[in-house]
Design an enzyme around this catalytic site. Structure first.
Site, PDB file in Angstrom:
ATOM      1  N   ARG A  81       0.835  -1.194   0.000  1.00 28.52           N
ATOM      2  CA  ARG A  81       0.000   0.000   0.000  1.00 28.52           C
ATOM      3  C   ARG A  81       0.875   1.250   0.000  1.00 28.52           C
ATOM      4  O   ARG A  81       1.974   1.257   0.535  1.00 28.52           O
ATOM      5  CB  ARG A  81      -0.890   0.040   1.236  1.00 28.52           C
ATOM      6  CG  ARG A  81      -2.096  -0.887   1.172  1.00 28.52           C
ATOM      7  CD  ARG A  81      -2.975  -0.747   2.402  1.00 28.52           C
ATOM      8  NE  ARG A  81      -2.293  -1.190   3.593  1.00 28.52           N
ATOM      9  CZ  ARG A  81      -1.710  -0.398   4.478  1.00 28.52           C
ATOM     10  NH1 ARG A  81      -1.747   0.928   4.341  1.00 28.52           N
ATOM     11  NH2 ARG A  81      -1.096  -0.895   5.524  1.00 28.52           N
ATOM     12  N   TYR A 220      -1.511  -3.516  -6.718  1.00 25.66           N
ATOM     13  CA  TYR A 220      -1.250  -4.332  -5.529  1.00 25.66           C
ATOM     14  C   TYR A 220      -2.293  -4.209  -4.422  1.00 25.66           C
ATOM     15  O   TYR A 220      -2.653  -3.099  -4.020  1.00 25.66           O
ATOM     16  CB  TYR A 220       0.123  -3.981  -4.932  1.00 25.66           C
ATOM     17  CG  TYR A 220       0.699  -5.144  -4.135  1.00 25.66           C
ATOM     18  CD1 TYR A 220       1.462  -6.108  -4.766  1.00 25.66           C
ATOM     19  CD2 TYR A 220       0.417  -5.307  -2.780  1.00 25.66           C
ATOM     20  CE1 TYR A 220       1.950  -7.202  -4.072  1.00 25.66           C
ATOM     21  CE2 TYR A 220       0.898  -6.391  -2.072  1.00 25.66           C
ATOM     22  CZ  TYR A 220       1.674  -7.336  -2.732  1.00 25.66           C
ATOM     23  OH  TYR A 220       2.152  -8.415  -2.037  1.00 25.66           O
ATOM     24  N   LYS A 229      -9.633  -2.197   1.745  1.00 28.35           N
ATOM     25  CA  LYS A 229      -9.336  -1.027   2.579  1.00 28.35           C
ATOM     26  C   LYS A 229     -10.128   0.210   2.130  1.00 28.35           C
ATOM     27  O   LYS A 229     -10.584   0.995   2.954  1.00 28.35           O
ATOM     28  CB  LYS A 229      -7.834  -0.741   2.601  1.00 28.35           C
ATOM     29  CG  LYS A 229      -7.002  -1.921   3.104  1.00 28.35           C
ATOM     30  CD  LYS A 229      -7.406  -2.320   4.501  1.00 28.35           C
ATOM     31  CE  LYS A 229      -7.039  -3.723   4.893  1.00 28.35           C
ATOM     32  NZ  LYS A 229      -5.790  -3.960   5.538  1.00 28.35           N
ATOM     33  N   HIS A 249     -10.391  -2.333  11.456  1.00 26.95           N
ATOM     34  CA  HIS A 249      -9.287  -3.188  10.972  1.00 26.95           C
ATOM     35  C   HIS A 249      -9.058  -4.292  12.012  1.00 26.95           C
ATOM     36  O   HIS A 249      -8.099  -4.240  12.777  1.00 26.95           O
ATOM     37  CB  HIS A 249      -8.041  -2.313  10.808  1.00 26.95           C
ATOM     38  CG  HIS A 249      -6.914  -2.956  10.057  1.00 26.95           C
ATOM     39  ND1 HIS A 249      -5.601  -2.562  10.235  1.00 26.95           N
ATOM     40  CD2 HIS A 249      -6.887  -3.936   9.118  1.00 26.95           C
ATOM     41  CE1 HIS A 249      -4.821  -3.282   9.441  1.00 26.95           C
ATOM     42  NE2 HIS A 249      -5.561  -4.113   8.760  1.00 26.95           N
ATOM     43  N   SER A 271      -1.210  -3.515  10.375  1.00 28.63           N
ATOM     44  CA  SER A 271      -0.860  -4.395   9.269  1.00 28.63           C
ATOM     45  C   SER A 271       0.379  -5.226   9.597  1.00 28.63           C
ATOM     46  O   SER A 271       1.364  -4.704  10.118  1.00 28.63           O
ATOM     47  CB  SER A 271      -0.590  -3.556   8.021  1.00 28.63           C
ATOM     48  OG  SER A 271      -1.717  -2.761   7.742  1.00 28.63           O
ATOM     49  N   CYS A 273       0.854  -7.470  11.868  1.00 28.30           N
ATOM     50  CA  CYS A 273       1.133  -7.578  13.305  1.00 28.30           C
ATOM     51  C   CYS A 273       0.405  -8.755  13.943  1.00 28.30           C
ATOM     52  O   CYS A 273       0.208  -8.788  15.153  1.00 28.30           O
ATOM     53  CB  CYS A 273       0.781  -6.284  14.011  1.00 28.30           C
ATOM     54  SG  CYS A 273       1.977  -4.970  13.644  1.00 28.30           S
ATOM     55  N   ASP A 296      -9.114  -9.640   8.935  1.00 25.29           N
ATOM     56  CA  ASP A 296      -8.631  -8.298   8.589  1.00 25.29           C
ATOM     57  C   ASP A 296      -9.630  -7.169   8.856  1.00 25.29           C
ATOM     58  O   ASP A 296      -9.232  -6.093   9.251  1.00 25.29           O
ATOM     59  CB  ASP A 296      -8.227  -8.276   7.109  1.00 25.29           C
ATOM     60  CG  ASP A 296      -7.333  -7.092   6.755  1.00 25.29           C
ATOM     61  OD1 ASP A 296      -6.373  -6.835   7.505  1.00 25.29           O
ATOM     62  OD2 ASP A 296      -7.594  -6.423   5.740  1.00 25.29           O
ATOM     63  N   ARG A 388       2.109 -12.196  -0.435  1.00 18.80           N
ATOM     64  CA  ARG A 388       0.805 -12.571   0.141  1.00 18.80           C
ATOM     65  C   ARG A 388       0.168 -13.734  -0.597  1.00 18.80           C
ATOM     66  O   ARG A 388       0.539 -14.056  -1.717  1.00 18.80           O
ATOM     67  CB  ARG A 388      -0.128 -11.363   0.102  1.00 18.80           C
ATOM     68  CG  ARG A 388       0.426 -10.197   0.941  1.00 18.80           C
ATOM     69  CD  ARG A 388      -0.649  -9.393   1.575  1.00 18.80           C
ATOM     70  NE  ARG A 388      -0.083  -8.412   2.496  1.00 18.80           N
ATOM     71  CZ  ARG A 388      -0.600  -8.127   3.672  1.00 18.80           C
ATOM     72  NH1 ARG A 388      -1.701  -8.724   4.082  1.00 18.80           N
ATOM     73  NH2 ARG A 388      -0.047  -7.219   4.456  1.00 18.80           N
TER      74      ARG A 388
HETATM   75  P1  GTP Z   1      -2.469  -7.450   7.482  1.00 21.57           P
HETATM   76  O1  GTP Z   1      -2.986  -8.537   6.600  1.00 21.57           O
HETATM   77  O2  GTP Z   1      -1.296  -6.713   6.873  1.00 21.57           O
HETATM   78  O3  GTP Z   1      -3.484  -6.505   7.984  1.00 21.57           O
HETATM   79  O4  GTP Z   1      -1.735  -8.112   8.739  1.00 21.57           O
HETATM   80  P2  GTP Z   1      -2.022  -9.221   9.833  1.00 21.57           P
HETATM   81  O5  GTP Z   1      -2.174  -8.499  11.128  1.00 21.57           O
HETATM   82  O6  GTP Z   1      -3.074 -10.176   9.426  1.00 21.57           O
HETATM   83  O7  GTP Z   1      -0.623  -9.931   9.827  1.00 21.57           O
HETATM   84  P3  GTP Z   1      -0.179 -11.428  10.080  1.00 21.57           P
HETATM   85  O8  GTP Z   1      -1.030 -12.182  11.031  1.00 21.57           O
HETATM   86  O9  GTP Z   1       0.009 -12.068   8.775  1.00 21.57           O
HETATM   87  O10 GTP Z   1       1.211 -11.132  10.791  1.00 21.57           O
HETATM   88  C1  GTP Z   1       2.387 -11.260  10.132  1.00 21.57           C
HETATM   89  C2  GTP Z   1       3.600 -11.199  11.028  1.00 21.57           C
HETATM   90  O11 GTP Z   1       3.358 -11.232  12.437  1.00 21.57           O
HETATM   91  C3  GTP Z   1       4.462 -12.399  10.712  1.00 21.57           C
HETATM   92  O12 GTP Z   1       5.791 -11.977  10.622  1.00 21.57           O
HETATM   93  C4  GTP Z   1       4.236 -13.297  11.916  1.00 21.57           C
HETATM   94  O13 GTP Z   1       5.289 -14.178  12.094  1.00 21.57           O
HETATM   95  C5  GTP Z   1       4.109 -12.283  13.029  1.00 21.57           C
HETATM   96  N1  GTP Z   1       3.371 -12.805  14.195  1.00 21.57           N
HETATM   97  C6  GTP Z   1       2.072 -13.159  14.250  1.00 21.57           C
HETATM   98  N2  GTP Z   1       1.728 -13.608  15.489  1.00 21.57           N
HETATM   99  C7  GTP Z   1       2.846 -13.508  16.230  1.00 21.57           C
HETATM  100  C8  GTP Z   1       3.145 -13.800  17.597  1.00 21.57           C
HETATM  101  O14 GTP Z   1       2.300 -14.228  18.379  1.00 21.57           O
HETATM  102  N3  GTP Z   1       4.420 -13.567  18.005  1.00 21.57           N
HETATM  103  C9  GTP Z   1       5.378 -13.079  17.172  1.00 21.57           C
HETATM  104  N4  GTP Z   1       6.601 -12.873  17.638  1.00 21.57           N
HETATM  105  N5  GTP Z   1       5.135 -12.802  15.872  1.00 21.57           N
HETATM  106  C10 GTP Z   1       3.894 -13.009  15.415  1.00 21.57           C
HETATM  107  C1  SPV Z   2      -2.870  -4.332   5.271  1.00 22.33           C
HETATM  108  O1  SPV Z   2      -1.884  -3.712   4.814  1.00 22.33           O
HETATM  109  O2  SPV Z   2      -3.376  -4.038   6.379  1.00 22.33           O
HETATM  110  C2  SPV Z   2      -3.444  -5.463   4.537  1.00 22.33           C
HETATM  111  C3  SPV Z   2      -2.976  -5.706   3.172  1.00 22.33           C
HETATM  112  O3  SPV Z   2      -4.315  -6.136   5.049  1.00 22.33           O
HETATM  113  S1  SPV Z   2      -3.722  -4.641   2.004  1.00 22.33           S
HETATM  114  O4  SPV Z   2      -4.926  -5.287   1.518  1.00 22.33           O
HETATM  115  O5  SPV Z   2      -2.730  -4.463   0.925  1.00 22.33           O
HETATM  116  O6  SPV Z   2      -4.051  -3.395   2.624  1.00 22.33           O
HETATM  117 MN    MN Z   3      -4.939  -5.291   7.010  1.00 23.74          MN
END
Ligand code: GTP
Ligand code: SPV
Ligand code: MN
Length: 606
Positions: A81, A220, A229, A249, A271, A273, A296, A388
């Site tokens: 983004r 993207y 979003k 979110h 994002s 996290c 999400d 992704r």
């Molecule tokens: P968006 O799709 O971007 O909104 O993000 P999301 O919040 O769904 O992200 P996602 O769950 O895919 O998190 C990705 C990152 O967080 C990866 O690097 C994971 O390894 C890390 N992660 C997730 N849960 C944990 C946790 O409990 N501990 C740690 N240390 N890392 C974590």
């Molecule tokens: C984020 O960045 O929080 C996502 C991926 O979930 S996107 O759809 O590219 O915004």
């Molecule tokens: Mn997101």
């Protein structure tokens, strides 16, 4: 040509005739070779997929290893983004607020008129009607995206309920949100297309008052799948403010205790996290289960019963690949067995995909996300950090029935969490709804690869909505306060969590992932009134052994550091919150300023 982008003109057309008129207008401006309406029929999807394969936009994976799955490689300058190119064009600048990029709507419309003029030449304009939530659902909404990107069409087909069912809702009189997307790369007569056309100049534009979206120059994720979003957060948050509900979110889960008690939890993490991870959590605590509702976006609405009801408006997951492995997120690994579009991951010699974290050892002879040969000694990651997968939610082994039925669930708890190396303890319960709103409003998190910018840099990300709130962020906090007033005793409890605190050696103190079920157990216990807590200056924290840490092998010092509330650190945090609030020109609700004052009081005097 700017007239083509003028505000929705008064028209006698209704239902799909109104959509047709708008499509004609946009086609006259963007001048595609042809227009195709997406119906949702599998044959049409197959045909569009074949075209995308023929143009090089999609690389088919080995059908034995990964049936009906494809790899897309984006242009290296179109990988996430673009927050600096994302605009909220409200009439008044103050209605967009200091945390959004504002542009004058009339000026922006003129600019868009120029950008979209002929922008689809040589391409097909696809008309993609879709619903967020199930068609006809109480909290559902309809949108129509026009796009010249087959990749966007195919991805929208996974992420939303796409096709004729949405047009039927429009015919039934439901309002619809128009969105126009162009990759901004017109083709001259006979010109060969590139695998990922896009434009250096990018514009992700929202008119919150007239509920319109325009996106130019990027193919993207959140820049191009406008249901996500742009609609489900930025425009929907504005609609929600006006209508008394919330677009957030947030992931959404059902937590089930060993006794079969059900708890519905929503969690706002910025994002990349950990939303997808928590959404598909496989608890390490015996007897506990998690069912996945969403990873999400959640739409929340107060019900007549005084509870806060939630749906996930999406139908699929657009999840971060790196770090997704059999140890961290086995459910995700399982759901990616087929029917998946991968973007910017690495390709194996035998036609499968790979990314950092999928296995400890990379397979030999990999091709990286840019298409170059890659080995462990290359010195750069094989998959882009924001690579992704796009997959239907129904493929998730832990999926809840509501993902198909569209039924809403009543929330018991709301979590706010960021990526904080220090200061923020593992879990804290808010003292009240207002205190919880204060927690959400003052969240910070280290930046990730999900958007452009410096990874690791700490920034405020209120409600994990910094890039996604379609109106003044301070008004968003006010809206949360008023929703809380309506809910009263029926309101969910609010908690702050942090999986990312680091020790002296720089490593994470908390094992995370499946072990996060221990924190969820305490949260469920708080909802039930069975888990013990004690007051700390920043909120309620687990008392004694109320948080089960047995069997983790954490030493006493680590546990103390994980849960530590350092008054000095928090006084600095409070100082920064005051500065942060000052940026909102007196628009921060009084209640939150009072929360800051009482936090400081408690930090100084107890
Ligand atoms: P968006 O799709 O971007 O909104 O993000 P999301 O919040 O769904 O992200 P996602 O769950 O895919 O998190 C990705 C990152 O967080 C990866 O690097 C994971 O390894 C890390 N992660 C997730 N849960 C944990 C946790 O409990 N501990 C740690 N240390 N890392 C974590
Ligand atoms: C984020 O960045 O929080 C996502 C991926 O979930 S996107 O759809 O590219 O915004
Ligand atoms: Mn997101």
């Amino acid at each position: 040509m700017s007239t083509a982008l003028s505000e929705a003109e008064t028209t006698s057309a209704r239902g799909r005739a109104e959509v047709e008129r708008w499509v004609e207008r946009i086609a006259a401006l963007t001048r595609p070779d042809r227009v195709e309406w997406v119906t949702g029929a599998p044959e049409q999807r197959r045909a569009i997929t074949e075209l995308a394969v023929a143009s090089g936009a999609l690389i088919p994976l080995d059908s034995e290893r990964r049936p009906d799955s494809y790899l897309a490689r984006s242009s290296p300058d179109d990988v996430a983004r673009v927050e600096s190119r994302t605009f909220i064009c409200s009439e008044e600048e103050s209605d967009a607020g200091p945390s959004n990029n504002w542009r004058d709507p009339a000026t922006m419309r003129r600019q868009l008129g120029g950008l979209f003029d002929g922008s689809m030449r040589g391409r097909t304009l696809y008309v993609v009607p879709y619903t967020m939530g199930v068609p006809g659902g109480e909290l559902s909404r309809v949108g129509v995206q026009l796009t010249d990107s087959p990749y966007a069409v195919l991805s929208m087909g996974i992420m939303t309920r796409t096709g004729s069912s949405a047009l039927e809702r429009i015919d039934a009189g439901e309002p619809w949100v128009p969105a126009v997307h162009s990759v901004g790369a017109p083709l001259a007569e006979g010109e060969q297309d590139t695998p990922w056309p896009c434009n250096e100049e990018k514009y992700i534009v929202h008119f919150p008052e007239t509920r319109e979206i325009f996106s130019f120059g990027s193919g993207y994720g959140g820049n191009a799948l406008l249901a996500k979003k742009c609609f489900a957060l930025r425009i929907a948050s504005s609609i929600g403010r006006d209508e008394g509900w919330l677009a957030e979110h947030m992931l959404l889960i059902r937590l089930i205790s060993p006794e079969g008690k059900r708890f519905h939890v929503a969690a706002a993490f910025p994002s990349a996290c950990g939303k997808t991870n928590l959404a598909m959590l496989q608890p390490t605590l015996p007897g506990w289960r998690v069912e996945t509702l969403g990873d999400d976006i959640a739409w929340l609405k107060p019900g007549a019963d005084g509870r806060l009801w939630a749906i996930n408006p999406e139908a699929g997951f657009f999840g971060v690949a790196p770090g997704t492995g059999p140890d961290t997120n086995p459910a995700a690994v399982e759901m990616l067995w087929g029917n998946t579009i991968f973007t910017n991951v690495a390709l194996t010699a035998d036609g499968d995909v790979w990314w950092e974290g999928l296995s400890d050892e990379p397979p030999s002879a990999l091709t990286d996300w840019t298409g170059q040969p890659w080995s462990r000694d290359s010195g750069w990651p094989a998959a882009h950090p924001n690579s992704r997968f796009t997959v239907a939610a129904a493929q998730c082994p832990s999926v809840a029935d509501e993902v198909v039925s569209g039924a809403a669930v009543p929330l018991d708890a709301i979590l706010f969490g960021g990526r904080r190396a220090d200061t923020v303890p593992l879990v804290t319960e808010a003292r009240s709804w207002a205190h919880g709103v204060f927690m959400g409003a003052t969240m910070s998190s280290q930046r990730t690869a999900a958007a452009e910018g410096t990874v690791g840099e700490l920034r405020r990300d209120p409600f994990a909505m910094l890039p996604f709130c379609g109106y003044n962020m301070a008004d968003h906090w006010g809206h949360w306060l008023s929703v809380g007033e309506r809910l009263g005793d029926g309101a969910p409890r609010i908690f702050q969590v942090n999986w990312f605190r680091r020790g002296e050696d720089g490593g994470f103190l908390w094992p995370g992932f499946g072990e996060n079920s221990r924190v969820l157990e305490w949260i469920a216990g708080r909802v039930e009134g069975t888990a013990a807590a004690q007051d700390s200056p920043i909120g309620r924290v687990p008392d004694g052994d109320a948080l089960r840490l047995d069997g983790l092998g954490l030493d006493e010092r680590t546990v103390a550091e994980l849960l530590r509330v350092d008054r000095g650190d928090w006084l600095v945090e409070a100082e920064r919150t005051e500065e942060f609030f000052e940026g909102f020109d007196g628009r921060v609700p009084r209640v939150l300023v009072d929360e800051l004052d009482s936090l400081r009081e408690r930090l100084r005097h107890r």
